[in-house]
Structure formats: C-alpha cells, structure tokens
Write an enzyme that holds these catalytic residues in place. Structure first.
Site, PDB file in Angstrom:
ATOM      1  N   GLU A  51      20.784  31.343  57.866  1.00  0.00           N
ATOM      2  CA  GLU A  51      21.234  32.716  57.636  1.00  0.00           C
ATOM      3  C   GLU A  51      22.401  33.071  58.567  1.00  0.00           C
ATOM      4  O   GLU A  51      23.397  33.681  58.152  1.00  0.00           O
ATOM      5  CB  GLU A  51      20.082  33.699  57.860  1.00  0.00           C
ATOM      6  CG  GLU A  51      18.879  33.465  56.970  1.00  0.00           C
ATOM      7  CD  GLU A  51      17.824  32.566  57.616  1.00  0.00           C
ATOM      8  OE1 GLU A  51      16.654  32.685  57.227  1.00  0.00           O
ATOM      9  OE2 GLU A  51      18.184  31.748  58.498  1.00  0.00           O
ATOM     10  N   GLY A  64      13.845  31.657  71.769  1.00  0.00           N
ATOM     11  CA  GLY A  64      14.663  32.672  71.116  1.00  0.00           C
ATOM     12  C   GLY A  64      14.218  34.092  71.396  1.00  0.00           C
ATOM     13  O   GLY A  64      15.030  34.962  71.721  1.00  0.00           O
ATOM     14  N   ARG A  65      12.910  34.370  71.295  1.00  0.00           N
ATOM     15  CA  ARG A  65      12.438  35.741  71.498  1.00  0.00           C
ATOM     16  C   ARG A  65      12.357  36.109  72.972  1.00  0.00           C
ATOM     17  O   ARG A  65      11.982  37.239  73.313  1.00  0.00           O
ATOM     18  CB  ARG A  65      11.096  35.949  70.796  1.00  0.00           C
ATOM     19  CG  ARG A  65      10.001  34.998  71.220  1.00  0.00           C
ATOM     20  CD  ARG A  65       8.819  35.088  70.248  1.00  0.00           C
ATOM     21  NE  ARG A  65       7.806  34.076  70.490  1.00  0.00           N
ATOM     22  CZ  ARG A  65       7.883  32.821  70.053  1.00  0.00           C
ATOM     23  NH1 ARG A  65       8.945  32.415  69.379  1.00  0.00           N
ATOM     24  NH2 ARG A  65       6.902  31.961  70.301  1.00  0.00           N
ATOM     25  N   LYS A 110      11.301  28.371  55.375  1.00  0.00           N
ATOM     26  CA  LYS A 110      12.692  27.925  55.459  1.00  0.00           C
ATOM     27  C   LYS A 110      12.887  26.613  54.701  1.00  0.00           C
ATOM     28  O   LYS A 110      13.882  26.428  53.996  1.00  0.00           O
ATOM     29  CB  LYS A 110      13.092  27.725  56.922  1.00  0.00           C
ATOM     30  CG  LYS A 110      13.279  28.995  57.730  1.00  0.00           C
ATOM     31  CD  LYS A 110      13.763  28.632  59.116  1.00  0.00           C
ATOM     32  CE  LYS A 110      14.023  29.859  59.965  1.00  0.00           C
ATOM     33  NZ  LYS A 110      14.513  29.482  61.316  1.00  0.00           N
ATOM     34  N   GLU A 154       4.981  36.574  66.642  1.00  0.00           N
ATOM     35  CA  GLU A 154       5.478  35.205  66.577  1.00  0.00           C
ATOM     36  C   GLU A 154       4.918  34.386  67.731  1.00  0.00           C
ATOM     37  O   GLU A 154       4.690  33.178  67.590  1.00  0.00           O
ATOM     38  CB  GLU A 154       7.010  35.180  66.595  1.00  0.00           C
ATOM     39  CG  GLU A 154       7.593  33.806  66.265  1.00  0.00           C
ATOM     40  CD  GLU A 154       9.075  33.855  65.924  1.00  0.00           C
ATOM     41  OE1 GLU A 154       9.402  34.179  64.768  1.00  0.00           O
ATOM     42  OE2 GLU A 154       9.882  33.585  66.825  1.00  0.00           O
ATOM     43  N   LYS A 170      20.417  29.295  68.592  1.00  0.00           N
ATOM     44  CA  LYS A 170      20.010  28.288  69.575  1.00  0.00           C
ATOM     45  C   LYS A 170      20.436  26.894  69.139  1.00  0.00           C
ATOM     46  O   LYS A 170      20.951  26.112  69.931  1.00  0.00           O
ATOM     47  CB  LYS A 170      18.489  28.342  69.780  1.00  0.00           C
ATOM     48  CG  LYS A 170      17.985  27.409  70.876  1.00  0.00           C
ATOM     49  CD  LYS A 170      16.534  27.668  71.212  1.00  0.00           C
ATOM     50  CE  LYS A 170      16.099  26.781  72.377  1.00  0.00           C
ATOM     51  NZ  LYS A 170      14.707  27.053  72.807  1.00  0.00           N
ATOM     52  N   HIS A 180       4.374  63.173  61.714  1.00  0.00           N
ATOM     53  CA  HIS A 180       4.373  63.788  60.382  1.00  0.00           C
ATOM     54  C   HIS A 180       4.339  62.726  59.283  1.00  0.00           C
ATOM     55  O   HIS A 180       4.607  63.033  58.121  1.00  0.00           O
ATOM     56  CB  HIS A 180       5.596  64.684  60.220  1.00  0.00           C
ATOM     57  CG  HIS A 180       5.596  65.839  61.191  1.00  0.00           C
ATOM     58  ND1 HIS A 180       5.012  67.044  60.905  1.00  0.00           N
ATOM     59  CD2 HIS A 180       6.076  65.948  62.454  1.00  0.00           C
ATOM     60  CE1 HIS A 180       5.140  67.865  61.928  1.00  0.00           C
ATOM     61  NE2 HIS A 180       5.788  67.222  62.894  1.00  0.00           N
TER      62      HIS A 180
END
Length: 503
Positions: free
Chosen positions: A196, A249-250, A476, A335, A190, A366
């Site tokens: 990263e 963003g999400r 960050k 978030e 964005k 399982h």
C-alpha cells in the site's frame, strides 16, 4: 508457563464489593492512584474507581512473580531478545536512551543524522518547503498522525499531511491541500516493500512530475530499516533515514519514523518528546509494582478481561488534541496482544487482548454513553484529560469539558436507582482517569510510553509475545495472489465478489 483458567479462577474467591463501598477504606484514593513527576508536568493516574483492592493486588503480585515480570521487564529494558519468534530484541526504549549500550549509541547516531536533515530543511537546503506528505501505514502512520495532530496545531514549522489508505481518494484529498512546488514526500516503510505504501509513493511521485517539479526524486525522504531497498527504489542515500530492525512498527515513532514530527514541531520539541518517554521508562523500571502506573494499568486490564469477562475497553479523550489516541491504541494493543498462542507456541485457552475502542468527549456522551451507563455490557472505561486547555477561548469551554469528564466517571460508579426501571442506573461500572498537567511534547511522550509498557505487562502476564504480528500477513498474501494470478480460484463467495468487481 502455560496460562490456564485456573490462574484467573483464584480471583473467584476474592470478595467483590461495589466500587463506591471500597472508598470506606481511608486510604483508598492514595493507594489506588499514582502521581508521576514527568518532564512535561505531572501525570495523575486514578485507578480508585475500579474493583481492584488490596486482596486482588496480592493475587496479581503472586501471578506477576510466577510469570517472571521483573525478569522480563529487565530483559526488555536491557535489549535482550524478548521477541523470541523473530529472534531479536524489541529496542524502542533504546531510542530514548535505555537499553543495550551499542543500541543506544546507534540510536543517538541515527537521531543526529535525522536532526541534520531536519535542520537542513528548515534552513532552506531544499528550497522553500512548506509541506510534507508523509506516506506510511500502520505504526508508520498512526504514530506520526497522533503526535502531529496533538502538538502541531499552533503555527507548525511545516504542515504535514499523513496518508495511509491505499484508496486513491485519500491521496487526492491530500494533494488538494498541498502545493507540489513546496512539498517534500516522506516514505515510511520498515521493509520498503509494503504494498500500500509503495503504491501511494509511486502515485505521489507521479503527481510531482505532472505538476512540473524538476527533480521529483530529490523531494523524497525514506524512513526505513532497509536503506538499500530505498536507494534501489531511487532515493539518494543522503535522504535515507534508517532505523534498527529491532524497532517494531507500532513502537517506531521514536525512530526516524518520527521525522515528520520533528519537521513539523522542530528538533528541540522532538527531543523533549523523547525525554518524556525516557522518564516513563525510568518510572516503569524502578517503581514498585503497586506504585507503577503501567503495571497497575495492566492489572486493571487483566482483571476485567480475564476475571469479569469484559471483551472491550473504551478510551475517551476529553481533549481534542488527543482525538487520535484511541485509534493509535487500537493498533498498539490489539496487534501486540491479539494472539492465541504463548511465546512458547502453546495454544491459549483464555482471552487475550480486549477490543480497544473509544472516541472524544463530549461528542461520545451523545453517541455511545447510553450503553455504558444502562446497557447490559459492563466494561472498563478510560478517561483522559488535561488541566491546561489547548486554546485561548473563554475558560468556560475547558471548565465544561473537565466537569463532563469527571461527572461521567462519578456517574458510572455511583449510578442512581429509580422505581422507573427505564430511568434506573445500576452504577458500579469501572473507570480509570488519567489527568495531565498539560499536553506538550514531554507529557505526550510519557503518555505513549506508559501505554507501551502497559501493553508489555499485559503480554507478560498472559505469556505471549507482543512484538510479532503474523496475523497481519495472511490477508496480504491472498490480496497479492488476487493481483498477480488471474487464473487463481477462491471460495465461491470471494470468487463472486471478484467477478462482480471485474478485477
């Protein structure tokens, strides 16, 4: 309005019956299930195996009115500034046609621009492109990864590798599956400054150079709300696909962040994905609260988190195509609603978002279902399944999958007594089941939009802002300080780790 424990304490006086006994009411199933008619087929939401009843619904409706849910819903869907802490709207619904008129028009314009680039790629304008390396993190990666994994399994127009982890091993693994001569790189950020993502992007560009690609920058597409920064980084303006600052963003898979989806499955399918979400927007906007799937889902969430005190919510996809959905929901829900103050800055003294976790059936049966059936933690479980299989193998595969899914919900509710306590199941454990006709672009779009709106309703009922994420920033900042200031000192534990790692 400040949220207090007394708000949820009103539920303490409500009668609590075993779930199976609630079915003594003749209309139990009809009243606590919702069948929605979506472009990709019907989606059935079954909340009848929860402890919700008419008395509890009445209390939730009263609280919803007190919280102004109707007005907040209208503000969200009309493009008003519901993100108060950042002073802007949250306009993901404008990407699919509902919102401020100017924002809807801008979204349409940017979609047309993206479509032109997608069709140019498919038409050979970049030469032979067989692969896209999509680099992002958070919502810029989780959304595309989920949708491509769900929809791009059968003869995709282009193979997409999604890389988010800054660990170089993730990039190397992707490189091993790609031909640099036929690979396009999509950088999703964005701000176009995400540490990263930009480090991974630089390494990917270096990989193209080392593999002899003549014009590496000519193979890069930028997906960003900061187009100037992308151009400054070296991406030609014609290959910058912007999206609005008001798209979080999400919540961004509907914007140019969805570029790799459109490249993988084609524009018409991506458009169907948008139309499915738009249909869920309409349902959320128009349906009465007790017949509104996102609202009812949120009411169930709130009952178990606030009244029962369940700290987690488990999501199990009984379909391999939805295997990444629990990971996607972790970010969307935690978030968005993992906050400790109201949208007015008042500290909260009640729980907020439960911890979202899950897996894929039948694998999870399982691994973790022992705890769900007989553990001391009672927590809500959510099952997702599709009537239509995602394969052409023996129908016995899908029959076995669905019977296992439905059996788990039935067993959690009913339990089974035994004189041998080790073999006794208490039952009365709640679950919601979501059953889709099929998993296709439109139905997946509707499903994701359902979870977005459910998350929003939870936030409104708690009085918090689901559209900021300041908690992401502190770590960050400290990491940047470690990288940029060798003389900076930290606590003894952290300092020792730095010394041992020779950073």
């Amino acid at each position: 309005m400040t949220i207090t424990p007394a708000d949820w304490g009103r539920f303490a006086g409500a009668e609590v019956m075993r779930i199976e006994n609630l079915f003594a009411e003749a209309d139990r199933l009809k009243d606590f299930s919702i069948l929605t008619d979506m472009p990709g087929g019907e989606i059935y939401f079954d909340l009848s195996k929860t402890h919700l009843d008419h008395g509890k619904l009445d209390l939730f409706i009263e609280l919803a009115d007190a919280r102004g849910l109707t007005d907040m819903r209208a503000q969200l869907l009309s493009g008003e500034k519901v993100n108060r802490s950042e002073g802007r709207a949250a306009e993901h619904t404008a990407q699919r046609g509902m919102g401020n008129e100017d924002s809807v028009a801008l979204a349409k314009h940017l979609h047309d621009r993206m479509r032109a680039l997608v069709e140019a790629i498919h038409g050979g304008a970049f030469g032979e492109i067989k692969h896209v390396l999509h680099i992002g993190i958070g919502g810029s990666a989780l959304g595309p990864d989920l949708v491509i994994d769900a929809l791009g399994r059968e003869e995709p127009l282009c193979n997409v590798e999604v890389v988010s982890n800054v660990d170089g091993a993730a990039l190397e693994e992707a490189f091993a599956r790609l031909d640099p001569q036929t690979t396009l790189i999509a950088i999703a950020s964005k701000t176009f400054t995400t540490t990263e993502t930009m480090l991974n992007a630089a390494s990917a560009l270096q990989w193209l150079e080392q593999e002899g690609v003549e014009d590496p920058y000519g193979r890069v597409v930028a997906l960003t709300a900061s187009p100037d920064k992308a151009v400054e980084w070296g991406v030609d303006q014609s290959r910058v696909l912007p999206f609005s600052e008001t798209v979080g963003g999400r919540y961004s898979i509907w914007s140019s962040i969805g570029f790799p989806v459109a490249v993988a499955i084609g524009w018409n399918e991506f458009d169907a994905f948008l139309r499915g979400a738009a249909a869920m927007d309409k349902h959320f906007a128009e349906a009465d609260f007790t017949r509104n799937a996102p609202v009812m889902g949120a009411f169930a969430d709130l009952y178990y988190a606030q009244v029962v005190g369940a700290q987690t919510r488990a999501v199990f996809a009984y379909d391999e195509r939805l295997r990444l959905l629990p990971s996607y929901l972790q970010q969307l829900e935690m978030e968005s609603n993992g906050k400790s103050v109201t949208r007015d800055g008042v500290p909260l003294n009640v729980p907020t978002s439960p911890i979202t976790w899950g897996g894929v059936g039948t694998d999870a049966q399982h691994a973790v279902f022992q705890l769900l059936h007989q553990g001391t933690h009672v927590l809500p479980v959510e099952f997702l399944a599709s009537k239509t299989p995602g394969h052409d193998l023996d129908p016995a595969h899908h029959q076995n999958l669905l019977t296992n899914c439905f059996a788990q919900g039935a067993a959690l509710m009913a339990g089974r007594g035994s004189d041998d306590l080790a073999r006794s199941y208490d039952g009365d454990r709640p679950s919601i089941t979501i059953l889709l006709d099929d998993i296709n672009p439109a139905s997946l779009g509707a499903l994701i939009a359902f979870y977005e709106h459910r998350t929003f309703v939870n936030a409104v009922m708690l009085g918090i802002n689901p559209f900021d994420q300041f908690g992401v920033e502190l770590g960050k900042e400290i990491a940047k300080a470690m990288n940029s200031d060798a003389d900076m000192k930290f606590d003894p534990s952290t300092q020792k780790l730095i010394e041992l790692s020779a950073l």
